[in-house]
Every structure is written in structure tokens, then in C-alpha cells.
Design a protein around this motif. Structure first.
Motif, PDB file in Angstrom:
ATOM      1  N   GLY A   2       0.833  -1.203   0.000  1.00  0.00           N
ATOM      2  CA  GLY A   2       0.000   0.000   0.000  1.00  0.00           C
ATOM      3  C   GLY A   2       0.862   1.245   0.000  1.00  0.00           C
ATOM      4  O   GLY A   2       2.074   1.175   0.247  1.00  0.00           O
ATOM      5  N   SER A   3       0.236   2.365  -0.296  1.00  0.00           N
ATOM      6  CA  SER A   3       0.971   3.623  -0.380  1.00  0.00           C
ATOM      7  C   SER A   3       1.673   3.966   0.925  1.00  0.00           C
ATOM      8  O   SER A   3       2.850   4.322   0.948  1.00  0.00           O
ATOM      9  CB  SER A   3       0.026   4.769  -0.737  1.00  0.00           C
ATOM     10  N   LEU A   4       0.945   3.858   2.021  1.00  0.00           N
ATOM     11  CA  LEU A   4       1.522   4.220   3.318  1.00  0.00           C
ATOM     12  C   LEU A   4       2.708   3.334   3.667  1.00  0.00           C
ATOM     13  O   LEU A   4       3.711   3.791   4.189  1.00  0.00           O
ATOM     14  CB  LEU A   4       0.457   4.117   4.406  1.00  0.00           C
ATOM     15  N   GLU A   5       2.574   2.082   3.323  1.00  0.00           N
ATOM     16  CA  GLU A   5       3.640   1.128   3.611  1.00  0.00           C
ATOM     17  C   GLU A   5       4.911   1.505   2.845  1.00  0.00           C
ATOM     18  O   GLU A   5       6.017   1.523   3.397  1.00  0.00           O
ATOM     19  CB  GLU A   5       3.165  -0.273   3.227  1.00  0.00           C
ATOM     20  N   VAL A   6       4.724   1.829   1.579  1.00  0.00           N
ATOM     21  CA  VAL A   6       5.869   2.235   0.748  1.00  0.00           C
ATOM     22  C   VAL A   6       6.559   3.453   1.348  1.00  0.00           C
ATOM     23  O   VAL A   6       7.794   3.512   1.476  1.00  0.00           O
ATOM     24  CB  VAL A   6       5.403   2.544  -0.698  1.00  0.00           C
ATOM     25  N   ILE A   7       5.751   4.416   1.724  1.00  0.00           N
ATOM     26  CA  ILE A   7       6.324   5.631   2.310  1.00  0.00           C
ATOM     27  C   ILE A   7       7.080   5.291   3.588  1.00  0.00           C
ATOM     28  O   ILE A   7       8.210   5.722   3.788  1.00  0.00           O
ATOM     29  CB  ILE A   7       5.207   6.660   2.635  1.00  0.00           C
ATOM     30  N   PHE A   8       6.433   4.478   4.405  1.00  0.00           N
ATOM     31  CA  PHE A   8       7.030   4.131   5.698  1.00  0.00           C
ATOM     32  C   PHE A   8       8.371   3.417   5.532  1.00  0.00           C
ATOM     33  O   PHE A   8       9.358   3.731   6.196  1.00  0.00           O
ATOM     34  CB  PHE A   8       6.056   3.236   6.486  1.00  0.00           C
ATOM     35  N   ILE A   9       8.393   2.484   4.572  1.00  0.00           N
ATOM     36  CA  ILE A   9       9.614   1.701   4.363  1.00  0.00           C
ATOM     37  C   ILE A   9      10.741   2.563   3.770  1.00  0.00           C
ATOM     38  O   ILE A   9      11.906   2.455   4.153  1.00  0.00           O
ATOM     39  CB  ILE A   9       9.325   0.492   3.439  1.00  0.00           C
ATOM     40  N   LEU A  14      14.997   8.069   2.191  1.00  0.00           N
ATOM     41  CA  LEU A  14      14.776   9.409   1.636  1.00  0.00           C
ATOM     42  C   LEU A  14      15.326  10.486   2.578  1.00  0.00           C
ATOM     43  O   LEU A  14      15.909  11.480   2.132  1.00  0.00           O
ATOM     44  CB  LEU A  14      13.287   9.651   1.397  1.00  0.00           C
ATOM     45  N   LEU A  15      15.153  10.282   3.871  1.00  0.00           N
ATOM     46  CA  LEU A  15      15.629  11.288   4.831  1.00  0.00           C
ATOM     47  C   LEU A  15      17.155  11.382   4.838  1.00  0.00           C
ATOM     48  O   LEU A  15      17.711  12.467   5.033  1.00  0.00           O
ATOM     49  CB  LEU A  15      15.115  10.970   6.244  1.00  0.00           C
ATOM     50  N   GLN A  16      17.802  10.246   4.582  1.00  0.00           N
ATOM     51  CA  GLN A  16      19.257  10.305   4.421  1.00  0.00           C
ATOM     52  C   GLN A  16      19.611  11.210   3.243  1.00  0.00           C
ATOM     53  O   GLN A  16      20.587  11.961   3.270  1.00  0.00           O
ATOM     54  CB  GLN A  16      19.809   8.902   4.173  1.00  0.00           C
ATOM     55  N   GLY A  17      18.777  11.125   2.212  1.00  0.00           N
ATOM     56  CA  GLY A  17      18.955  12.012   1.050  1.00  0.00           C
ATOM     57  C   GLY A  17      18.757  13.468   1.435  1.00  0.00           C
ATOM     58  O   GLY A  17      19.450  14.361   0.941  1.00  0.00           O
ATOM     59  N   ALA A  18      17.798  13.687   2.361  1.00  0.00           N
ATOM     60  CA  ALA A  18      17.562  15.066   2.812  1.00  0.00           C
ATOM     61  C   ALA A  18      18.809  15.630   3.476  1.00  0.00           C
ATOM     62  O   ALA A  18      19.138  16.815   3.309  1.00  0.00           O
ATOM     63  CB  ALA A  18      16.385  15.108   3.775  1.00  0.00           C
ATOM     64  N   LEU A  19      19.525  14.773   4.203  1.00  0.00           N
ATOM     65  CA  LEU A  19      20.773  15.227   4.841  1.00  0.00           C
ATOM     66  C   LEU A  19      21.808  15.600   3.786  1.00  0.00           C
ATOM     67  O   LEU A  19      22.515  16.609   3.920  1.00  0.00           O
ATOM     68  CB  LEU A  19      21.323  14.127   5.762  1.00  0.00           C
ATOM     69  N   ARG A 181      11.901   0.819  -8.295  1.00  0.00           N
ATOM     70  CA  ARG A 181      11.772  -0.518  -7.727  1.00  0.00           C
ATOM     71  C   ARG A 181      10.337  -0.842  -7.346  1.00  0.00           C
ATOM     72  O   ARG A 181       9.899  -1.984  -7.434  1.00  0.00           O
ATOM     73  CB  ARG A 181      12.674  -0.642  -6.489  1.00  0.00           C
ATOM     74  N   THR A 182       9.595   0.159  -6.887  1.00  0.00           N
ATOM     75  CA  THR A 182       8.257  -0.120  -6.346  1.00  0.00           C
ATOM     76  C   THR A 182       7.123   0.223  -7.301  1.00  0.00           C
ATOM     77  O   THR A 182       5.986  -0.173  -7.070  1.00  0.00           O
ATOM     78  CB  THR A 182       8.029   0.688  -5.060  1.00  0.00           C
ATOM     79  N   TYR A 183       7.445   0.988  -8.359  1.00  0.00           N
ATOM     80  CA  TYR A 183       6.411   1.448  -9.298  1.00  0.00           C
ATOM     81  C   TYR A 183       5.290   2.185  -8.587  1.00  0.00           C
ATOM     82  O   TYR A 183       4.124   2.027  -8.887  1.00  0.00           O
ATOM     83  CB  TYR A 183       5.851   0.274 -10.123  1.00  0.00           C
ATOM     84  N   GLN A 184       5.614   2.956  -7.604  1.00  0.00           N
ATOM     85  CA  GLN A 184       4.607   3.748  -6.886  1.00  0.00           C
ATOM     86  C   GLN A 184       5.018   5.219  -6.887  1.00  0.00           C
ATOM     87  O   GLN A 184       5.407   5.757  -5.851  1.00  0.00           O
ATOM     88  CB  GLN A 184       4.477   3.258  -5.440  1.00  0.00           C
ATOM     89  N   PRO A 185       4.954   5.889  -8.036  1.00  0.00           N
ATOM     90  CA  PRO A 185       5.473   7.270  -8.141  1.00  0.00           C
ATOM     91  C   PRO A 185       4.734   8.255  -7.234  1.00  0.00           C
ATOM     92  O   PRO A 185       5.363   9.090  -6.584  1.00  0.00           O
ATOM     93  CB  PRO A 185       5.286   7.626  -9.614  1.00  0.00           C
ATOM     94  N   MET A 186       3.419   8.146  -7.165  1.00  0.00           N
ATOM     95  CA  MET A 186       2.650   9.164  -6.437  1.00  0.00           C
ATOM     96  C   MET A 186       3.056   9.303  -4.966  1.00  0.00           C
ATOM     97  O   MET A 186       3.435  10.390  -4.529  1.00  0.00           O
ATOM     98  CB  MET A 186       1.147   8.873  -6.579  1.00  0.00           C
ATOM     99  N   PRO A 187       2.981   8.248  -4.157  1.00  0.00           N
ATOM    100  CA  PRO A 187       3.347   8.426  -2.735  1.00  0.00           C
ATOM    101  C   PRO A 187       4.802   8.841  -2.544  1.00  0.00           C
ATOM    102  O   PRO A 187       5.108   9.656  -1.664  1.00  0.00           O
ATOM    103  CB  PRO A 187       3.081   7.051  -2.120  1.00  0.00           C
ATOM    104  N   ILE A 188       5.694   8.306  -3.368  1.00  0.00           N
ATOM    105  CA  ILE A 188       7.120   8.587  -3.177  1.00  0.00           C
ATOM    106  C   ILE A 188       7.459  10.036  -3.548  1.00  0.00           C
ATOM    107  O   ILE A 188       8.093  10.774  -2.783  1.00  0.00           O
ATOM    108  CB  ILE A 188       7.980   7.614  -4.007  1.00  0.00           C
TER     109      ILE A 188
END
Lengths: 224, 226
Positions: A2-9, A14-19, A181-188
Motif C-alpha cells: 500500500g501507499s503508506l507502507e511504501v512511504i514508511f519503508i 529518503l531522509l538520508q537524502g535530505a541530509l 523498484r516499487t512502481y509507486q510514483p505518487m506516494p514517493i
């Protein structure tokens, strides 16, 4: 997934990227500041030759797109002069050099807005030109420049995503990897956008705080 | 002998100063000298080169031709650093030009520290002393934008005095002030003149300068008559 799961994982990744993004922004802002101030002083108070050199610099670095500069430095200039610069270093140098050109004009504007009187008064007391610039002109010019200078933060923050093109592992690069990898562009990509917005908000708050802290009494919003 | 003592008395000598801006010749060979303790006032309408003359004297503007001598030392074409001479010639500007980011006190002390190399405490004491001399000691912690024009001009006079100048150059010191604020600045200037300061004043307001000069003149006259 699910979308939330993808975001959570993918969030830690992504936050490492923010750094990484924040590091690029902080370093290139710093490089731009360290170069932009002397450039501004050179263009206002320097010899005609110095002024010409600064104008040329500004013309070149304001005139070339980020992407062109990144490719030019990463694939062209650095390899050809034997510098083994990482994508991260190249990103900092290119964004910093470009920001220096913009920052120099911000500072030049604030120096000119002081008028000649401050310099005349300083010189009339026996200060050298250098002393006057250091103790009288720059402390005022930097404060006056702060609101305009604050623009450089969101500009560099958003521009930093262009370094995706040379493979810097910042937010967008990582988001793209996750999507492939996940094919979920919108949530990411939405998460990616939210991170950018939050970074922007945090930085602006900080700059606003700095502006208030360094304000000269009697200047600004009229409150004494 | 009198001519010799008079010569020794001369603090500032200006000889044949020329200055042109483009085709406009502003100063056409100005010469004069100022003796110790003397106050000289130049009056004339705006645009006649009075301010340019003052700025030529401390080399904020470089004259095309001519010489300036301070205490018998040539300021123009001098091997000595011009910053050395500028300390000895205090300048007061029409628009005060106080340093906007510094308090009144810091305005007065900064050149003492940066130029004269005084210690911070000594500079502070000296600055306070100069501020009280112009009646501004209670405004030491005020920033320029928190001062009235007259107060700002008094601080700028204190700033120049702090360097212990041999001569004070006043460039239209009251022209930017509201009429009711002129008095306090003139009062300070009169005090200086009475205290033996050598002064060069430039103004385009004959009325005010007359009032001021007549004040001195009258006093002398009164004593003679009565």
C-alpha cells in the motif's frame, strides 16, 4: 504494497537524502558567501580591472544553466585538469560558484544603498579604505542584504535537485530509485515534495530569526 | 618678529587650490590660511564649491592643483599617509553621516580603537568625555536613527573631536536641521570657538552664520561701548 507502507519503508532512505541535500545547500551557500562578499567589495571599491573581472565572472556564472555547468565541470573541466572530484563535491562547487555570482550582486546592492556618506565619514576619521569596509560598510551591508540573501536558500535548495543528473544521492535521486523498484510514483514523489517543503520552511524560519537578531535598532519594521 | 610669530601661528595653509568637474571649474585657485584658535566662515549660495573646498583640504576630494599645509607639513603630495593628516582635521558633515549600526558611544570610540589603537576602556572613557562635552552623554546607548537631527550632529561633532584634531572642518553643519534644532548645534560650536578650537565653517545660510558671528561680534562691541 500500500501507499503508506511504501512511504514508511522508504522514509529513512529518503531522509538520508535530505541530509545530503542539506549538506550541499549549506556548503554551497557558504562557498557563495565567502566568494560573493569579496566579489561585491571588488566590484564597488576595486580598481577598474578588478571591476571588469568581477563583471565577467558574474556574467558567465549567471548566464549558464546549472545543468550545463554540472556536466561541464563533472565530465569536462575536473577530469581534464586531473581533479578526481566526486559528484557531491562537483555539486557543491558548481552551485557555490553560481550562488557567489548572485550573492555578489545582492551584497553590491546593499553596499551601494548605504550611500557614500558612511565611507566619507570613516575616511575623514583617518580610517584606511580596508578598515572602513571591514568595520563600517560590511556590518551594515550584510544586515541590509539579509532579506534578499534569504532568497538564496530556497533557490539553492530547489536547484540542488538538479544534481540528480550527475548521480548525487540527494532526495530526488533516491526517490527515483525507490520508484523504479516499487512502481509507486505518487506516494514517493509526494513524500519527496513534502520533505522539500519542510526543509524550506525550517530554513526560512531560521533566516527570519537571524534577520530579527541582527536588526539595527530603528531600522526595519518601525518597532523600537 | 610679528610676521614670524604669525607664521608660526598658522595651522592650516591653503594655496592656489584648483578643482574642476568636467568643464565646470569649481575652485579657481583658492588661497587662505587659518591661525590657531581662529574661526573662519565661508558663506555662499549652494553650488559654489564651498563643500568641495573643505573636502579638498582633507583630501576626500583630490584637488587638480595646489597645496595644503598643516602645521607646516604638506598634506598634498605628502610621503606621509593621508590617514595621518585626516585624524588631525575633524570633519562634520551636513548630513551627520553617523555610523547607523553603532550606538552614539560606539560612533565616537570606533576610530579611537581602530585608528589610534587605544585600549577599549580608555577609548570608552574618552568617548564619554567627548559626548558630555556636547551634552550627549545621556544618549550614549542610542542608535543614530533614535536621535533628532540636532542630537545626531552633536554626536558627529564629538566623534570628530575625539581624535584631538588641530582644526575642525564644518561642512554646512546646520543646513539639514529643523530651525528649532539649529540652536543646540550652534551652541556647541560657539563653545568650541571660545575654547580656542581652530575652525573652518562653510554655510549657505548667511542669516544663521551672521547671527552666530554677530553674537561674538556684539559681545566684543558691548564691552567696548559700556
Amino acid at each position: 504494497m500500500g501507499s503508506l507502507e511504501v512511504i514508511f519503508i522508504s522514509l529513512p532512505y529518503l531522509l538520508q537524502g535530505a541530509l545530503v541535500t542539506l549538506r550541499i545547500v549549506a556548503l554551497s551557500l557558504g562557498l557563495g558567501l565567502c566568494m560573493g562578499l569579496p566579489l561585491a567589495v571588488g566590484q564597488v571599491y576595486g580598481s577598474p580591472l578588478t571591476q571588469k573581472i568581477v563583471k565577467f565572472y558574474v556574467w558567465i556564472f549567471r548566464g549558464l544553466p546549472n545543468l550545463v555547468l554540472l556536466f561541464l565541470f563533472f565530465f569536462g573541466i575536473f577530469p581534464s585538469i586531473g581533479i578526481d572530484a566526486s559528484a557531491f563535491t562537483t555539486a557543491v562547487v558548481v552551485l557555490g560558484l553560481r550562488s557567489a555570482a548572485y550573492q555578489s550582486q545582492i551584497f553590491r546592492g546593499s553596499i551601494l544603498s548605504l550611500g557614500e556618506g558612511q565611507m566619507l565619514a570613516a575616511r575623514s576619521l583617518g580610517m584606511s579604505k580596508g578598515q572602513a569596509i571591514k568595520s563600517i560598510i560590511l556590518p551594515q551591508a550584510i544586515r541590509l542584504a539579509l532579506p534578499g540573501w534569504s532568497n538564496e536558500y530556497p533557490i539553492l535548495l530547489t536547484d540542488s535537485s538538479v544534481t540528480y543528473a550527475i548521480g548525487v544521492l540527494e532526495i530526488l535521486t533516491r526517490a527515483n530509485l525507490v520508484v523504479s523498484r516499487t512502481y509507486q510514483p505518487m506516494p514517493i514523489f509526494l513524500t519527496c515534495a513534502i520533505i522539500f517543503i519542510l526543509l524550506n520552511y525550517g530554513g526560512m524560519r531560521l533566516l527570519h530569526y537571524a534577520e530579527g537578531k541582527f536588526r539595527i535598532p530603528g531600522f526595519g519594521n518601525g518597532e523600537r | 618678529m610679528t610676521t614670524l610669530t604669525q607664521q608660526e601661528d598658522v595651522i592650516l595653509r591653503v594655496e592656489n587650490i584648483h578643482k574642476s568637474y568636467g568643464n565646470v571649474e569649481v575652485l579657481k585657485g583658492v588661497s587662505f590660511s587659518v591661525r590657531k584658535g581662529e574661526t573662519k566662515v565661508f558663506i555662499g549660495p549652494s553650488g559654489t564649491g564651498k563643500s568641495t573646498l573643505l573636502r579638498c583640504i582633507n583630501q576626500l576630494t583630490i584637488p587638480d592643483k595646489g597645496q595644503i599645509w598643516l602645521h607646516g607639513e604638506e598634506v598634498t603630495h605628502s610621503k606621509k599617509n593621508i590617514n595621518f593628516f585626516r585624524q588631525k582635521m575633524g570633519m562634520v558633515f551636513q548630513n551627520f553621516y553617523l555610523f547607523d549600526h553603532l550606538t552614539a558611544l560606539r560612533n565616537v570610540e570606533i576610530a579611537l580603537i581602530k585608528v589610534k589603537g587605544m585600549k577599549k576602556d580608555a577609548a570608552r572613557d574618552k568617548a564619554m568625555e567627548e559626548l558630555s562635552r556636547v551634552g550627549m552623554d545621556s544618549f550614549a546607548q542610542h542608535y543614530p536613527s533614535q536621535l533628532s537631527g540636532g542630537q545626531a550632529q552633536r554626536v558627529s561633532i564629538a566623534r570628530a573631536l575625539a581624535m584631538d584634531p588641530d582644526v575642525m572642518l564644518f561642512d554646512e553643519p546646520t543646513s539639514a536641521l529643523d530651525p528649532e534644532l539649529i540652536g543646540e548645534v550652534l551652541e556647541v560650536m560657539k563653545d568650541l570657538a571660545r575654547g580656542g578650537m581652530t575652525m573652518l565653517v562653510v554655510t549657505h545660510e548667511p542669516m544663521k552664520s551672521c547671527l552666530w558671528r554677530r553674537g561674538q561680534f556684539w559681545k566684543a562691541g558691548v564691552r567696548k561701548n559700556y
